[in-house]
Design an enzyme around this catalytic site. Structure first.
Site, PDB file in Angstrom:
ATOM      1  N   ASP A  56      35.922  54.992   6.678  1.00 44.16           N
ATOM      2  CA  ASP A  56      36.624  55.164   7.947  1.00 44.16           C
ATOM      3  C   ASP A  56      35.576  55.059   9.032  1.00 44.16           C
ATOM      4  O   ASP A  56      34.533  55.716   8.968  1.00 44.16           O
ATOM      5  CB  ASP A  56      37.360  56.500   8.044  1.00 44.16           C
ATOM      6  N   ASP A  68      32.148  44.173  17.026  1.00 41.48           N
ATOM      7  CA  ASP A  68      30.760  43.716  16.910  1.00 41.48           C
ATOM      8  C   ASP A  68      30.254  42.926  18.126  1.00 41.48           C
ATOM      9  O   ASP A  68      29.101  43.111  18.540  1.00 41.48           O
ATOM     10  CB  ASP A  68      30.579  42.849  15.646  1.00 41.48           C
ATOM     11  N   ARG A  72      27.319  51.475   8.657  1.00 38.72           N
ATOM     12  CA  ARG A  72      27.827  51.406   7.289  1.00 38.72           C
ATOM     13  C   ARG A  72      26.647  51.457   6.300  1.00 38.72           C
ATOM     14  O   ARG A  72      26.707  52.122   5.273  1.00 38.72           O
ATOM     15  CB  ARG A  72      28.641  50.110   7.126  1.00 38.72           C
ATOM     16  N   PHE A  94      32.878  41.492  12.667  1.00 39.71           N
ATOM     17  CA  PHE A  94      34.315  41.686  12.880  1.00 39.71           C
ATOM     18  C   PHE A  94      34.510  42.769  13.948  1.00 39.71           C
ATOM     19  O   PHE A  94      33.539  43.353  14.453  1.00 39.71           O
ATOM     20  CB  PHE A  94      35.009  42.072  11.561  1.00 39.71           C
TER      21      PHE A  94
HETATM   22  P1  IMP Z   1      39.683  52.242  10.310  1.00 40.04           P
HETATM   23  O1  IMP Z   1      40.357  51.264   9.394  1.00 40.04           O
HETATM   24  O2  IMP Z   1      40.572  53.304  10.850  1.00 40.04           O
HETATM   25  O3  IMP Z   1      38.424  52.792   9.734  1.00 40.04           O
HETATM   26  O4  IMP Z   1      39.305  51.359  11.579  1.00 40.04           O
HETATM   27  C1  IMP Z   1      38.023  51.089  11.947  1.00 40.04           C
HETATM   28  C2  IMP Z   1      38.015  50.346  13.258  1.00 40.04           C
HETATM   29  O5  IMP Z   1      36.682  50.295  13.749  1.00 40.04           O
HETATM   30  C3  IMP Z   1      38.483  48.920  13.126  1.00 40.04           C
HETATM   31  O6  IMP Z   1      39.188  48.598  14.285  1.00 40.04           O
HETATM   32  C4  IMP Z   1      37.194  48.124  13.054  1.00 40.04           C
HETATM   33  O7  IMP Z   1      37.323  46.851  13.596  1.00 40.04           O
HETATM   34  C5  IMP Z   1      36.220  48.970  13.849  1.00 40.04           C
HETATM   35  N1  IMP Z   1      34.920  48.874  13.190  1.00 40.04           N
HETATM   36  C6  IMP Z   1      34.487  49.622  12.148  1.00 40.04           C
HETATM   37  N2  IMP Z   1      33.285  49.219  11.725  1.00 40.04           N
HETATM   38  C7  IMP Z   1      32.961  48.178  12.502  1.00 40.04           C
HETATM   39  C8  IMP Z   1      31.836  47.319  12.516  1.00 40.04           C
HETATM   40  O8  IMP Z   1      30.902  47.377  11.704  1.00 40.04           O
HETATM   41  N3  IMP Z   1      31.875  46.373  13.464  1.00 40.04           N
HETATM   42  C9  IMP Z   1      32.889  46.237  14.346  1.00 40.04           C
HETATM   43  N4  IMP Z   1      33.963  46.988  14.358  1.00 40.04           N
HETATM   44  C10 IMP Z   1      34.003  47.963  13.441  1.00 40.04           C
END
Ligand code: IMP
Length: 203
Positions: free
Chosen positions: A76, A162, A188, A159
């Site tokens: 998450d 970023d 991460r 993604f």
């Molecule tokens: P989750 O599925 O609730 O964990 O949503 C995570 C959100 O954070 C998503 O909208 C992802 O695009 C964003 N996010 C998480 N990690 C990254 C990353 O490494 N780069 C860019 N966006 C991220």
């Protein structure tokens, strides 16, 4: 208490986000663990009702472990902006939601519109990784990557948010960096380093 270690051979990745599956699978590759995506098993996506990254990762990992009967790993994560008191934070994915799916160009524009009048450009990504077992045992780890938000967004790698994040000590956004460069310093990777030391088999 000593943390519980994953004893193999199969691990469910409790995420339906293709970008995260790709990154976590790449981090796990050196262990040669067989990774199955939750989507491929047809596992449902539980509601993320907690107000912390660790809480929501725990919900997702436990749901996948119980439904599959296998150890499961959930991520998450989210993007936080200092000028917005840490928003979007645990609501990062929600800010991208549209009736036709997630739109990250729109979500990034929303962040910029709300934060543009503040001189404080600090921002950070957080990542909680939780490993859960079918008996309900969990182990959780939190990693962060600190930097600044920039506008306009730059780069087509990675993604989500970023393209609008430049990590401290770098000039490129996460969207401009190669996946290897991002993995070396990302939230991460920071969470994964803790998880692998505590819960993966010693290599
Ligand atoms: P989750 O599925 O609730 O964990 O949503 C995570 C959100 O954070 C998503 O909208 C992802 O695009 C964003 N996010 C998480 N990690 C990254 C990353 O490494 N780069 C860019 N966006 C991220």
């Amino acid at each position: 208490m000593t943390p519980r270690r994953f004893a193999g051979p199969k691990l469910v990745l409790a995420t339906h986000n293709a970008g995260k599956v790709r990154e976590v699978a790449a981090l796990l590759a050196p262990w040669g663990i067989e990774v199955v995506a939750a989507g491929a098993l047809g596992l449902p996506e539980p509601a993320e009702t907690e107000d912390s990254f660790l809480g929501n990762a725990r919900i997702k990992a436990l749901a996948a472990a119980r439904a599959s009967g296998l150890p499961a790993l959930a991520d998450d994560s989210g993007f936080s902006v200092a000028a917005l008191d840490g928003a979007p934070g645990v609501r990062t994915a929600d800010w991208a939601e549209t009736p036709h799916g997630r739109d990250y160009a729109m979500a990034m524009a929303k962040v910029e519109k709300l934060a543009r009048h503040s001189p404080d450009r600090r921002a950070w990504f957080s990542c909680a990784l939780v490993m859960a077992w079918p008996d309900g045992h969990t182990e959780g780890f939190l990693g962060e990557a600190h930097g600044q938000w920039v506008w306009p967004p730059r780069g087509t790698n990675g993604f989500g948010y970023d393209p609008m994040f430049v990590p401290d000590g770098h000039d490129q956004t996460f969207g401009e960096m190669t996946p290897e460069a991002k993995h070396a310093i990302s939230h991460r990777a920071a969470a994964f380093a803790q998880l692998s030391a505590a819960c993966l088999p010693v290599r």
